[in-house]
Design an enzyme around this catalytic site. Structure first.
Site, PDB file in Angstrom:
ATOM      1  CD  GLU A  38      -8.130   4.842  -0.361  1.00 25.66           C
ATOM      2  OE1 GLU A  38      -8.763   3.803  -0.672  1.00 25.66           O
ATOM      3  OE2 GLU A  38      -6.974   4.629  -0.399  1.00 25.66           O
ATOM      4  CG  ASP A  65      -5.652  -0.267  -0.776  1.00 26.12           C
ATOM      5  OD1 ASP A  65      -6.581  -0.421  -1.488  1.00 26.12           O
ATOM      6  OD2 ASP A  65      -5.742   0.826   0.095  1.00 26.12           O
ATOM      7  CG  ASN A  66      -4.977   2.495  -3.074  1.00 28.60           C
ATOM      8  OD1 ASN A  66      -4.209   2.379  -2.181  1.00 28.60           O
ATOM      9  ND2 ASN A  66      -5.999   2.946  -2.838  1.00 28.60           N
ATOM     10  CG  ASP A 126      -2.136   0.951   1.025  1.00 34.06           C
ATOM     11  OD1 ASP A 126      -2.330   1.546   0.021  1.00 34.06           O
ATOM     12  OD2 ASP A 126      -2.756   1.484   1.958  1.00 34.06           O
ATOM     13  CE  LYS A 176      -0.978   3.374  -3.840  1.00 37.74           C
ATOM     14  NZ  LYS A 176      -1.222   2.605  -2.522  1.00 37.74           N
TER      15      LYS A 176
HETATM   16  C1  LIG Z   1      -1.711   4.916   0.930  1.00 32.24           C
HETATM   17  S1  LIG Z   1      -0.548   5.225   2.017  1.00 32.24           S
HETATM   18  C2  LIG Z   1      -0.549   4.307   3.144  1.00 32.24           C
HETATM   19  C3  LIG Z   1      -1.922   3.963   3.965  1.00 32.24           C
HETATM   20  C4  LIG Z   1      -1.929   2.874   4.926  1.00 32.24           C
HETATM   21  N1  LIG Z   1      -1.471   1.745   4.483  1.00 32.24           N
HETATM   22  C5  LIG Z   1      -3.020   2.654   5.513  1.00 32.24           C
HETATM   23  O1  LIG Z   1      -4.292   2.050   4.921  1.00 32.24           O
HETATM   24  O2  LIG Z   1      -3.484   3.295   6.671  1.00 32.24           O
HETATM   25  C6  LIG Z   1       1.132   5.043   1.260  1.00 32.24           C
HETATM   26  C7  LIG Z   1       2.291   5.493   2.000  1.00 32.24           C
HETATM   27  O3  LIG Z   1       3.551   4.702   1.424  1.00 32.24           O
HETATM   28  C8  LIG Z   1       4.582   5.549   1.836  1.00 32.24           C
HETATM   29  N2  LIG Z   1       5.457   5.270   0.836  1.00 32.24           N
HETATM   30  C9  LIG Z   1       5.843   5.270  -0.205  1.00 32.24           C
HETATM   31  N3  LIG Z   1       6.772   4.840  -0.954  1.00 32.24           N
HETATM   32  C10 LIG Z   1       7.487   4.314  -0.103  1.00 32.24           C
HETATM   33  C11 LIG Z   1       8.446   3.406   0.037  1.00 32.24           C
HETATM   34  N4  LIG Z   1       9.551   3.349  -0.960  1.00 32.24           N
HETATM   35  N5  LIG Z   1       8.718   2.955   1.143  1.00 32.24           N
HETATM   36  C12 LIG Z   1       8.047   2.959   2.297  1.00 32.24           C
HETATM   37  N6  LIG Z   1       6.939   3.829   2.184  1.00 32.24           N
HETATM   38  C13 LIG Z   1       6.676   4.347   1.247  1.00 32.24           C
HETATM   39  C14 LIG Z   1       4.158   6.953   1.585  1.00 32.24           C
HETATM   40  O4  LIG Z   1       4.870   7.906   2.172  1.00 32.24           O
HETATM   41  C15 LIG Z   1       2.626   6.986   2.229  1.00 32.24           C
HETATM   42  O5  LIG Z   1       2.533   7.299   3.491  1.00 32.24           O
HETATM   43 MG   LIG Z   2      -4.299   2.310  -0.091  1.00 35.79          MG
END
Ligand SMILES: C[S@@+](CC[C@H](N)C(=O)[O-])C[C@H]1O[C@@H](n2cnc3c(N)ncnc32)[C@H](O)[C@@H]1O
Ligand SMILES: [Mg+2]
Length: 263
Positions: free
Chosen positions: A245, A215-216, A187, A190
């Site tokens: 969401e 997800d997504n 998640d 993407k």
């Molecule tokens: C959609 S949110 C996650 C939502 C969470 N899983 C929830 O449902 O409560 C995506 C998150 O992935 C993090 N993210 C993006 N690229 C990443 C990476 N390479 N490693 C770790 N986290 C990352 C972003 O900073 C963001 O906070």
């Molecule tokens: Mg998501």
């Protein structure tokens, strides 16, 4: 009008019509970008706080400490009545709940913690000896997530790691004492799903029956990942059509893939 002006007017009209049609076609994507990135920047500038800090404040004021269900319900309430946030939310959350109940995983990995909503969702159903490692690259989000996890009383079950996902996956065996993963929740951004599932495979972290839940896959969308996972003989995949969401008028999707390949 001379012929140059006519050609210019036609070109501009064509470009505007094409751009409008494209924007209309992509309106769910545009709405997603507005909700996730553009409107919070304006609100943050006006209030001098971040959306994640506002969410944490709301949780501290309204949720029951040590009660994960209350933390989740209060977070959902914040997102429906105050500000949208990119949590997995209720409908996808229930599918995730069902997977955790059925699978009874011992070792879980989540890529993309954000504020810890789905981490709390997963960990609240884990058996006493099970754990969740959740990875968040953004230090501000990771700090909020640790507080949300603590508020829910799940700090002994959830480890929030503030590093890029690829680096953590490569270190899981050596540094985090992981042998195999029972559940992986993808998640984060993407376009990274495909990169990271391949690293997970290279590191031989999956076993027969491991579940990879993404997800997504429709909004924002992960078409390359879907093509890869559905085309691989190592997974049996199921798609669920769900709402995006906190948006009852937008459809998204989640993909559950059970690993059936070599260990
Ligand atoms: C959609 S949110 C996650 C939502 C969470 N899983 C929830 O449902 O409560 C995506 C998150 O992935 C993090 N993210 C993006 N690229 C990443 C990476 N390479 N490693 C770790 N986290 C990352 C972003 O900073 C963001 O906070
Ligand atoms: Mg998501």
């Amino acid at each position: 009008m001379d012929s140059t002006t006519t050609a210019l007017v036609a070109a501009v009209t064509g470009a505007v019509t094409t751009a409008t049609a494209y924007a209309y076609y992509q309106r769910d994507w545009l709405k997603d970008q507005w909700l996730a990135f553009i409107s919070p920047v304006i609100y943050n500038f006006l209030t001098g706080t971040t959306r994640e800090q506002r969410a944490l404040k709301y949780l501290k004021e309204h949720a029951r400490e040590g009660d994960p269900d209350s933390v989740l319900a209060t977070f959902d309430e914040f997102c429906r009545t105050q500000e949208w946030a990119m949590n997995a939310a209720e409908e996808k959350g229930e599918i995730l709940d069902e997977i955790v109940r059925e699978l009874q995983p011992t070792t879980c990995l989540e890529l993309g913690t954000y504020c810890g909503y789905s981490a709390v969702r997963i960990a609240r159903q884990l058996s006493p000896s099970a754990r969740l490692i959740t990875v968040e690259v953004n230090p501000d989000y990771a700090a909020v997530a640790r507080e949300v996890v603590k508020l829910a009383g799940l700090q002994d079950k959830i480890e929030v790691i503030n590093v890029d996902s690829a680096d953590v996956i490569r270190e899981l065996k050596q540094t985090y004492d992981v042998t195999k993963l029972d559940l992986v929740f993808l998640d984060h951004w993407k376009y990274l799903y495909i990169r990271d599932i391949k690293i997970i495979e290279e590191e031989k972290l999956l076993k027969k029956g491991s579940v990879v839940f993404a997800d997504n896959v429709i909004i924002p969308g992960a078409p390359g990942y879907l093509e890869y996972i559905r085309g691989s003989k190592d997974y049996k995949s199921t798609f669920y059509s769900v709402h995006f969401e906190y948006m009852d008028d937008m459809r998204d999707g989640v993909e559950k893939s059970v690993y059936v390949g070599d260990e």
